[in-house]
Design an enzyme around this catalytic site. Structure first.
Site, PDB file in Angstrom:
ATOM      1  N   HIS A 137     -19.649  19.091  -4.228  1.00  0.00           N
ATOM      2  CA  HIS A 137     -18.604  20.113  -4.232  1.00  0.00           C
ATOM      3  C   HIS A 137     -18.128  20.011  -2.730  1.00  0.00           C
ATOM      4  O   HIS A 137     -16.823  20.530  -2.393  1.00  0.00           O
ATOM      5  CB  HIS A 137     -19.119  21.608  -4.411  1.00  0.00           C
ATOM      6  CG  HIS A 137     -20.271  22.034  -3.399  1.00  0.00           C
ATOM      7  ND1 HIS A 137     -21.630  21.863  -3.732  1.00  0.00           N
ATOM      8  CD2 HIS A 137     -20.144  22.360  -2.126  1.00  0.00           C
ATOM      9  CE1 HIS A 137     -22.296  22.350  -2.700  1.00  0.00           C
ATOM     10  NE2 HIS A 137     -21.380  22.705  -1.682  1.00  0.00           N
ATOM     11  N   ASP A 151     -24.034  18.058  -9.346  1.00  0.00           N
ATOM     12  CA  ASP A 151     -23.655  18.204  -7.788  1.00  0.00           C
ATOM     13  C   ASP A 151     -23.851  17.432  -6.942  1.00  0.00           C
ATOM     14  O   ASP A 151     -24.254  17.637  -5.749  1.00  0.00           O
ATOM     15  CB  ASP A 151     -24.056  19.683  -7.508  1.00  0.00           C
ATOM     16  CG  ASP A 151     -23.022  20.360  -6.413  1.00  0.00           C
ATOM     17  OD1 ASP A 151     -21.959  19.566  -5.988  1.00  0.00           O
ATOM     18  OD2 ASP A 151     -23.549  21.135  -5.465  1.00  0.00           O
ATOM     19  N   GLY A 162     -22.570  24.444   5.211  1.00  0.00           N
ATOM     20  CA  GLY A 162     -22.481  23.319   6.111  1.00  0.00           C
ATOM     21  C   GLY A 162     -23.705  22.465   5.817  1.00  0.00           C
ATOM     22  O   GLY A 162     -23.616  21.435   5.989  1.00  0.00           O
ATOM     23  N   ASN A 163     -25.016  23.329   5.055  1.00  0.00           N
ATOM     24  CA  ASN A 163     -26.133  22.607   4.878  1.00  0.00           C
ATOM     25  C   ASN A 163     -25.890  21.622   3.620  1.00  0.00           C
ATOM     26  O   ASN A 163     -26.747  20.762   3.244  1.00  0.00           O
ATOM     27  CB  ASN A 163     -27.408  23.294   4.691  1.00  0.00           C
ATOM     28  CG  ASN A 163     -28.113  23.856   5.896  1.00  0.00           C
ATOM     29  OD1 ASN A 163     -28.140  24.628   6.230  1.00  0.00           O
ATOM     30  ND2 ASN A 163     -28.607  22.619   6.207  1.00  0.00           N
ATOM     31  N   SER A 164     -24.868  22.056   2.591  1.00  0.00           N
ATOM     32  CA  SER A 164     -24.581  21.314   1.462  1.00  0.00           C
ATOM     33  C   SER A 164     -24.757  19.761   1.567  1.00  0.00           C
ATOM     34  O   SER A 164     -23.960  19.007   2.457  1.00  0.00           O
ATOM     35  CB  SER A 164     -23.526  21.731   0.821  1.00  0.00           C
ATOM     36  OG  SER A 164     -23.398  22.867   0.092  1.00  0.00           O
ATOM     37  N   LEU A 199     -25.749  18.631 -26.458  1.00  0.00           N
ATOM     38  CA  LEU A 199     -26.315  19.044 -27.700  1.00  0.00           C
ATOM     39  C   LEU A 199     -25.060  19.868 -28.380  1.00  0.00           C
ATOM     40  O   LEU A 199     -24.779  19.400 -29.511  1.00  0.00           O
ATOM     41  CB  LEU A 199     -27.608  19.835 -27.641  1.00  0.00           C
ATOM     42  CG  LEU A 199     -28.227  20.625 -28.599  1.00  0.00           C
ATOM     43  CD1 LEU A 199     -28.342  19.348 -29.637  1.00  0.00           C
ATOM     44  CD2 LEU A 199     -29.268  21.432 -28.268  1.00  0.00           C
ATOM     45  N   GLY A 200     -24.489  20.631 -27.627  1.00  0.00           N
ATOM     46  CA  GLY A 200     -23.297  21.478 -28.320  1.00  0.00           C
ATOM     47  C   GLY A 200     -23.634  22.872 -28.876  1.00  0.00           C
ATOM     48  O   GLY A 200     -23.313  23.267 -29.862  1.00  0.00           O
TER      49      GLY A 200
END
Length: 369
Positions: free
Chosen positions: A93, A123, A202-204, A256-257
């Site tokens: 992200h 992510d 900001g840590n992401s 799997l769905g």
């Protein structure tokens, strides 16, 4: 009443902790999941055993600030050096909408980076950086799930404050968190690690490390309205996903769905079940691997003022491993690959049976149903 379902396919959670237009979406409430026995050591004693000053000196050299330019402005995140080939790991992200990515190393050097791969469901993203400084050594991964109570430290650039370390403990493991943001399709990340180490916008993308400087997770999320409740993508996912992002630019998650709900006491009562574990299948996605193999519910009944689904298959186990909740099923699926066949133990019309499902590749977010 609005029906609540959980999508059980691959998984991800965003608390999008970059700053600026790349987001700062907070994670919603989560369901606690027990994980192992508590340590005999107290958290305070374990914290005292961790030399954070030395840990900082050894780790910060490999932590970077990630600055991105998008059509809507500027964003900020963090990352860490992954290998000797100039690859840096961060959150998907952070760079999802980037037109330009610039990396700043700990001693001030700036480098232009290229996004070579990214994966929304974990992510995670990988950047290619030319001329990485010699002092920025790759950080080692620790794919073994940490124990609750284990001391950890989060590195990154919270609120633009580069070179920051915060400390805490692992609060819990196997967390499944809602993700995707208010403007996009919703999904979840399984196996997430919960920590008291302060994680802020900001840590992401920065590393969450143990006392030996090994990466146990990638900082990703914070719980809205809470204190000391952060979440990170586990190193086991990094170990699985990142090599594929480097080689192919993407990672194929198993599909799997189905949508489902956990079998709570009220769901068990409504369906006449003698178990209060597992997941009840609500919907089977047309043309998915589960289509024609599993059965969804036939509607809802009102029980004690609550609309409860009735009639669907109840998944009790996958490949012999018990399924107590949706978290268990999602967690197992992250360890599989498209094309593999799994055996599900299901309860249908009061009888247990085994069915086989050949998993497929998970569609992009928003296209599962």
């Amino acid at each position: 009443m609005r029906r609540q379902t959980r999508l059980l396919v691959g998984v991800l959670v965003l608390a999008l902790l970059g700053t600026g237009p790349v987001g700062a979406v907070q994670a919603g409430p989560t369901k606690p999941v027990e994980s192992g026995e508590p340590s005999a050591e107290t958290p305070a004693a374990m914290q005292d055993a961790c030399d954070y000053e030395s840990l900082y000196d050894e780790t910060i050299r490999s932590v970077v600030t990630v600055q991105v330019l998008t059509a809507n402005g500027q964003g900020l995140g963090s990352g860490f050096v992954y290998d000797d080939e100039g690859h840096v790991v961060t959150n998907q992200h952070v760079v999802a909408n980037a037109s330009t990515v610039e990396i700043q190393f700990n001693r001030g050097e700036w480098r232009t980076a290229e996004v070579v791969g990214r994966d929304a469901y974990s992510d995670l993203a990988v950047l290619d950086v030319n001329d990485t400084p010699d002092y920025a050594d790759p950080l080692n991964l620790e794919p073994v799930v940490p124990d609750p109570g284990q001391p950890v430290a989060a590195f990154g650039s919270p609120l633009g404050l580069s070179g920051t370390i915060t400390n805490g403990i692992v609060s819990g493991t196997n967390r499944s968190l809602p993700a995707g943001g208010p403007q996009g399709p919703q999904f979840a990340i399984p196996n997430s690690i919960q920590t008291t180490a302060a994680i802020n916008p900001g840590n992401s993308g920065g590393p969450l490390v143990d006392c030996e400087g090994r990466v146990v997770a990638v900082n990703t999320a914070t719980l809205s309205g809470s204190e000391n409740t952060g979440f990170a993508v586990p190193a086991s996912q990094v170990e699985r996903v990142v090599p594929s992002l480097i080689a192919n630019g993407s990672f194929a998650h198993s599909f799997l769905g189905i949508t489902s709900v956990d079998v709570s006491p009220i769901v068990a009562d409504a369906n006449g079940l003698n178990v209060t574990r597992g997941v009840l299948v609500r919907q089977v996605v047309p043309d998915s691997p589960a289509d024609g193999v599993l059965r969804g519910d036939r509607g809802t009944e009102r029980v004690r003022g609550i609309e409860v689904p009735v009639g669907g298959d109840v998944i009790l186990a996958i490949d012999g491993e018990n399924v107590s909740s949706g978290e268990d099923l999602s967690s197992y699926l992250t360890r599989t690959r498209p094309g593999e066949t799994v055996t599900l133990t299901v309860l249908r019309n009061g009888e247990r049976r085994r069915v086989e499902v050949e998993l497929d590749e998970r569609p992009p977010p928003g296209e599962e149903l």
